[in-house]
Design a protein around this motif. Structure first.
Motif, PDB file in Angstrom:
ATOM      1  N   LYS A   8       0.676  -0.693   0.320  1.00  0.00           N
ATOM      2  CA  LYS A   8       0.141  -0.325   0.167  1.00  0.00           C
ATOM      3  C   LYS A   8       0.631   1.245  -0.449  1.00  0.00           C
ATOM      4  O   LYS A   8       0.849   2.380   0.927  1.00  0.00           O
ATOM      5  CB  LYS A   8      -1.145  -0.102   1.604  1.00  0.00           C
ATOM      6  CG  LYS A   8      -2.226  -1.233   1.094  1.00  0.00           C
ATOM      7  CD  LYS A   8      -2.879  -1.059   2.326  1.00  0.00           C
ATOM      8  CE  LYS A   8      -4.020  -1.843   2.280  1.00  0.00           C
ATOM      9  NZ  LYS A   8      -5.159  -1.628   2.973  1.00  0.00           N
ATOM     10  N   LEU A   9       1.581   1.238  -1.101  1.00  0.00           N
ATOM     11  CA  LEU A   9       2.688   2.308  -1.275  1.00  0.00           C
ATOM     12  C   LEU A   9       2.777   2.500  -2.150  1.00  0.00           C
ATOM     13  O   LEU A   9       2.728   2.525  -3.485  1.00  0.00           O
ATOM     14  CB  LEU A   9       4.105   2.594  -0.908  1.00  0.00           C
ATOM     15  CG  LEU A   9       4.692   3.325  -0.704  1.00  0.00           C
ATOM     16  CD1 LEU A   9       4.995   4.200   0.592  1.00  0.00           C
ATOM     17  CD2 LEU A   9       6.522   2.775  -0.879  1.00  0.00           C
ATOM     18  N   ALA A  10       2.642   4.357  -2.991  1.00  0.00           N
ATOM     19  CA  ALA A  10       2.694   5.342  -4.025  1.00  0.00           C
ATOM     20  C   ALA A  10       4.618   5.688  -3.936  1.00  0.00           C
ATOM     21  O   ALA A  10       3.948   6.936  -3.106  1.00  0.00           O
ATOM     22  CB  ALA A  10       1.046   5.805  -4.108  1.00  0.00           C
ATOM     23  N   PHE A  11       4.595   5.697  -5.094  1.00  0.00           N
ATOM     24  CA  PHE A  11       6.234   5.896  -5.359  1.00  0.00           C
ATOM     25  C   PHE A  11       6.003   7.461  -6.341  1.00  0.00           C
ATOM     26  O   PHE A  11       6.241   7.621  -7.685  1.00  0.00           O
ATOM     27  CB  PHE A  11       7.413   5.530  -5.371  1.00  0.00           C
ATOM     28  CG  PHE A  11       8.560   6.134  -5.323  1.00  0.00           C
ATOM     29  CD1 PHE A  11       8.979   7.479  -5.099  1.00  0.00           C
ATOM     30  CD2 PHE A  11       9.297   5.248  -5.479  1.00  0.00           C
ATOM     31  CE1 PHE A  11      10.259   7.763  -5.344  1.00  0.00           C
ATOM     32  CE2 PHE A  11      11.017   5.608  -4.836  1.00  0.00           C
ATOM     33  CZ  PHE A  11      11.307   6.858  -5.205  1.00  0.00           C
ATOM     34  N   LEU A  12       5.072   8.310  -5.760  1.00  0.00           N
ATOM     35  CA  LEU A  12       5.142   9.295  -6.871  1.00  0.00           C
ATOM     36  C   LEU A  12       7.137  10.350  -7.853  1.00  0.00           C
ATOM     37  O   LEU A  12       7.726  10.254  -6.469  1.00  0.00           O
ATOM     38  CB  LEU A  12       4.699  11.155  -6.229  1.00  0.00           C
ATOM     39  CG  LEU A  12       3.093  10.951  -4.769  1.00  0.00           C
ATOM     40  CD1 LEU A  12       2.708  11.936  -4.987  1.00  0.00           C
ATOM     41  CD2 LEU A  12       1.834   9.664  -5.749  1.00  0.00           C
ATOM     42  N   ASP A  31       3.066  -3.052  -9.165  1.00  0.00           N
ATOM     43  CA  ASP A  31       1.387  -3.608  -9.102  1.00  0.00           C
ATOM     44  C   ASP A  31       0.860  -2.576 -10.795  1.00  0.00           C
ATOM     45  O   ASP A  31       1.187  -3.462 -11.840  1.00  0.00           O
ATOM     46  CB  ASP A  31       1.017  -3.430  -8.433  1.00  0.00           C
ATOM     47  CG  ASP A  31       1.131  -4.806  -7.647  1.00  0.00           C
ATOM     48  OD1 ASP A  31       1.112  -6.007  -7.868  1.00  0.00           O
ATOM     49  OD2 ASP A  31       1.781  -4.172  -6.314  1.00  0.00           O
ATOM     50  N   ILE A  32       1.681  -1.805  -9.943  1.00  0.00           N
ATOM     51  CA  ILE A  32       0.702  -0.637 -11.195  1.00  0.00           C
ATOM     52  C   ILE A  32       2.547   0.550 -11.621  1.00  0.00           C
ATOM     53  O   ILE A  32       3.343   1.493 -10.746  1.00  0.00           O
ATOM     54  CB  ILE A  32       0.188   0.918 -11.176  1.00  0.00           C
ATOM     55  CG1 ILE A  32      -0.941  -0.132 -10.686  1.00  0.00           C
ATOM     56  CG2 ILE A  32      -0.849   1.868 -12.001  1.00  0.00           C
ATOM     57  CD1 ILE A  32      -1.862   0.191  -9.995  1.00  0.00           C
ATOM     58  N   THR A  66       1.737   7.216   0.670  1.00  0.00           N
ATOM     59  CA  THR A  66       2.319   8.421  -0.967  1.00  0.00           C
ATOM     60  C   THR A  66       3.990   8.430  -0.222  1.00  0.00           C
ATOM     61  O   THR A  66       4.521   8.670   1.197  1.00  0.00           O
ATOM     62  CB  THR A  66       2.306   9.154  -1.069  1.00  0.00           C
ATOM     63  OG1 THR A  66       1.116  10.325  -0.095  1.00  0.00           O
ATOM     64  CG2 THR A  66       0.785   9.220  -2.008  1.00  0.00           C
ATOM     65  N   LEU A  67       4.675   8.081  -1.179  1.00  0.00           N
ATOM     66  CA  LEU A  67       6.391   9.068  -0.795  1.00  0.00           C
ATOM     67  C   LEU A  67       6.755   9.365  -1.974  1.00  0.00           C
ATOM     68  O   LEU A  67       6.691   9.530  -3.007  1.00  0.00           O
ATOM     69  CB  LEU A  67       6.867   7.152  -0.902  1.00  0.00           C
ATOM     70  CG  LEU A  67       8.594   7.727  -0.899  1.00  0.00           C
ATOM     71  CD1 LEU A  67       9.023   7.900   0.159  1.00  0.00           C
ATOM     72  CD2 LEU A  67       9.058   5.975  -1.555  1.00  0.00           C
TER      73      LEU A  67
END
Length: 200
Positions: A8-12, A31-32, A66-67
């Motif tokens: 559950k992490l999004a690397f912006l 995954d995306i 988010t990161l």
């Protein structure tokens, strides 16, 4: 941008902060991975919350953190300047080939920026003006050890980071008066970078 649904992490993907290297190292584990269009690849926190978070929720993935990464602001502008000095941009409106670094920074601070100096804002990428959107985890670009340690722990992997998309090497000096004006203009950026502990 990379999204890891299990952790559950999004690397912006903030431009000129090493995101290409991290995508090269971690893209196969994500995954995306969004590489195009650039408005989504480099989606700000506000766009992520407005468009991508609801999409993830539809897929049953909620509470994604988010990161983001922020680079020392003068170094960040220097990287843009050097990147846009490359020969492949010769004759293009984005080229900085015949522009001094002082002029580039001065034009960046102008109300109506020329194309070559229109490179956005790190702070507004990470924090929306209304205060309703902010990145959960922010690291200094200069703190690669801390960022790598965070990712290795969160994603449960060992990270081997390549060097990609590197700007040409140049010696850049900024006129003290222009730097003083820039520090006032980008006070939010400098304050955030200063607040982040190098070992955080």
């Amino acid at each position: 941008m990379m999204i890891f649904t299990g952790p559950k992490l999004a690397f912006l993907s903030q431009s000129k902060t090493g995101s290409s290297a991290y995508q090269a190292a971690l893209g196969a584990k994500a995954d995306i991975v969004i590489t195009n269009p650039t408005t989504l690849k480099h989606a700000t926190i506000q766009r992520f919350d407005r468009f991508l978070k609801p999409m993830l929720a539809v897929g049953g993935v909620s509470d994604v953190e988010t990161l983001g990464v922020i680079r020392e602001p003068i170094s960040w502008l220097g990287s843009w300047y050097r990147y846009r000095s490359r020969p492949f941009l010769d004759g293009h409106a984005n080229s900085t080939k015949d522009v001094s670094f002082d002029q580039f920074v001065t034009d960046y601070m102008a109300e109506d920026r020329p194309s070559y100096a229109n490179v956005g804002s790190q702070y507004r990428f990470l924090f929306a003006p209304n205060g309703k959107h902010s990145v959960d985890h922010v690291f200094r670009y200069e703190n690669q050890e801390g960022l790598i340690d965070f990712l290795e722990t969160r994603l449960d992997l060992a990270l081997d980071l390549p060097r990609v998309n590197v700007s040409p090497v140049m010696s850049l000096e900024l006129d003290p008066k222009i730097e003083s004006k820039l520090r006032r203009k980008l006070s939010d950026d400098f304050d955030l970078w200063d607040r982040l502990d190098a070992g955080a």
